[in-house]
Design an enzyme around this catalytic site. Structure first.
Site, PDB file in Angstrom:
ATOM      1  N   MET A  30       0.857  -1.195   0.000  1.00  0.00           N
ATOM      2  CA  MET A  30       0.000   0.000   0.000  1.00  0.00           C
ATOM      3  C   MET A  30       0.892   1.244   0.000  1.00  0.00           C
ATOM      4  SD  MET A  30      -3.387  -0.984   2.121  1.00  0.00           S
ATOM      5  CE  MET A  30      -2.802  -0.679   3.758  1.00  0.00           C
ATOM      6  N   HIS A  37       9.355  -3.576   3.516  1.00  0.00           N
ATOM      7  CA  HIS A  37       9.018  -3.769   2.090  1.00  0.00           C
ATOM      8  C   HIS A  37      10.284  -4.021   1.275  1.00  0.00           C
ATOM      9  CE1 HIS A  37       5.553  -1.002   3.262  1.00  0.00           C
ATOM     10  NE2 HIS A  37       4.930  -2.078   2.808  1.00  0.00           N
ATOM     11  N   GLY A 147       5.106 -10.156   4.179  1.00  0.00           N
ATOM     12  CA  GLY A 147       5.890 -10.081   5.413  1.00  0.00           C
ATOM     13  C   GLY A 147       5.219 -10.868   6.535  1.00  0.00           C
ATOM     14  N   LYS A 149       5.226 -10.034   9.510  1.00  0.00           N
ATOM     15  CA  LYS A 149       4.626  -9.135  10.501  1.00  0.00           C
ATOM     16  C   LYS A 149       3.100  -9.249  10.443  1.00  0.00           C
ATOM     17  CE  LYS A 149       3.878  -4.792  10.080  1.00  0.00           C
ATOM     18  NZ  LYS A 149       2.529  -4.299  10.414  1.00  0.00           N
ATOM     19  N   ARG A 187       2.552   2.460   9.542  1.00  0.00           N
ATOM     20  CA  ARG A 187       1.787   3.211  10.547  1.00  0.00           C
ATOM     21  C   ARG A 187       2.669   3.773  11.661  1.00  0.00           C
ATOM     22  NH1 ARG A 187      -2.500  -0.682   9.019  1.00  0.00           N
ATOM     23  NH2 ARG A 187      -4.231   0.579   8.265  1.00  0.00           N
TER      24      ARG A 187
HETATM   25  O1  PAF Z   1       0.023  -5.815   3.527  1.00  0.00           O
HETATM   26  C1  PAF Z   1      -0.419  -4.883   2.815  1.00  0.00           C
HETATM   27  O2  PAF Z   1       0.232  -3.864   2.572  1.00  0.00           O
HETATM   28  C2  PAF Z   1      -1.808  -5.010   2.213  1.00  0.00           C
HETATM   29  O3  PAF Z   1      -2.676  -5.653   3.077  1.00  0.00           O
HETATM   30  C3  PAF Z   1      -1.817  -5.690   0.824  1.00  0.00           C
HETATM   31  C4  PAF Z   1      -1.328  -7.126   0.902  1.00  0.00           C
HETATM   32  C5  PAF Z   1      -0.944  -4.901  -0.138  1.00  0.00           C
HETATM   33  C6  PAF Z   1      -3.244  -5.711   0.266  1.00  0.00           C
HETATM   34  O4  PAF Z   1      -3.763  -4.433   0.140  1.00  0.00           O
END
Ligand code: PAF
Length: 286
Positions: A30, A37, A147, A149, A187
């Protein structure tokens, strides 16, 4: 690096690459990319011919009182990071193109979606499963990276892929942590200085649990109660849940069996910010 906004174009590109025998690695996100990431992106980069990262803040997985509007969207920064990591395509769709007005479908992964985070976030995992299924159909990855997490999310996506015979591998990578142990999360930027200090109690509580298991404490209720005691010492913290579950079916584990694995998962509000974390204990502890 190409930025593709239209699902039909992304799908056509992916189809063409696959027909040419290229392997596609996929990291759905997202945005607001952090080291967590980047660890997925680096792993996917090494293991595949083509690397696609999606950036889409999925409205379907946010409840009405959640942070959809204020969720961070630093696209220019994300773009730079992706370029630096050798990403081939950013798939960056608009909400209207993934969810036209007459969109009706939802994917439910029964039972797994109603426990742990699903209890206080009704509909969340339906939203996640639905968007991830769409993204898989569009990007057609050989391997998609998630992940640990978001342990419950990983379990649900694995099960969805298996149940629906989706032709891909799901790779789940370890939690990436800050120096004080706090799990990286988009977050974390919501936390002020006091909250950030208090947030370190999440990994401390998990370490405490790990230590108790190593000392042969097997009673989950006892472990959870010790963890709560520790967390409640922090002024800004309030526990949403702490659960000990089996890592595949997410069913409660009353006594930790030293020969099998158990997942200790928690969600804690630090001020207004809800943070999650987890640890695997038992047989193949982390
Ligand atoms: O983990 C996330 O960032 C979201 O839940 C995902 C897997 C991209 C789905 O919107």
């Amino acid at each position: 690096m190409k930025i593709v906004k239209r699902p039909d174009i992304m799908q056509r590109i992916a189809g063409r690459l696959k027909r040419r025998g290229k392997s596609i690695g996929f990291v759905p996100t997202m945005g607001a990319l952090h080291e967590g990431h980047l660890s997925l992106i680096r792993r996917a980069r090494r293991a595949n011919d083509i690397l696609v990262v999606s950036i889409f803040v999925n409205p379907l997985q946010f409840g009405p009182s959640e942070d959809l509007k204020r969720y961070p969207r630093p696209f220019e920064k994300d773009k730079k990071l992706c370029r630096k990591e050798g990403v081939d395509f950013i798939f960056y769709p608009g909400a209207e193109s993934l969810y036209p007005r007459d969109f009706k479908t939802r994917i439910a992964v029964n039972d797994l979606e109603d426990v742990l985070c699903g209890k206080s976030r009704p509909g969340h995992f339906r939203g996640v499963a639905t968007v991830v299924a769409k993204l898989f159909n569009i990007v057609q990855p050989d391997t998609a990276y998630f992940g640990q997490k978001d342990a419950q999310q990983a379990v649900i996506i694995r099960r969805m892929a298996r149940d629906l015979n989706m032709p891909l591998n799901i790779a789940v990578m370890p939690v990436v942590r800050e120096k004080d142990g706090l799990a990286m999360s988009s977050r974390n930027v919501y936390l002020d200085a006091d909250e950030r200090r208090d947030a370190a109690v999440l990994p401390q509580a998990l370490k405490l649990a790990e230590g108790l298991v190593k000392k042969n404490v097997r009673d989950s209720a006892k472990i959870v109660s010790k963890m709560k005691e520790l967390i409640q010492q922090r002024k800004t913290a309030s526990v949403d849940y702490i659960s000990v579950v089996d890592p595949d079916g997410l069913l409660p584990v009353r006594r930790i069996n030293p020969c099998s694995r158990a997942l200790i998962a928690l969600a804690v509000r630090i001020g207004r910010t809800r943070l999650i974390d987890n640890i695997m204990v038992g047989n193949k502890g982390r």
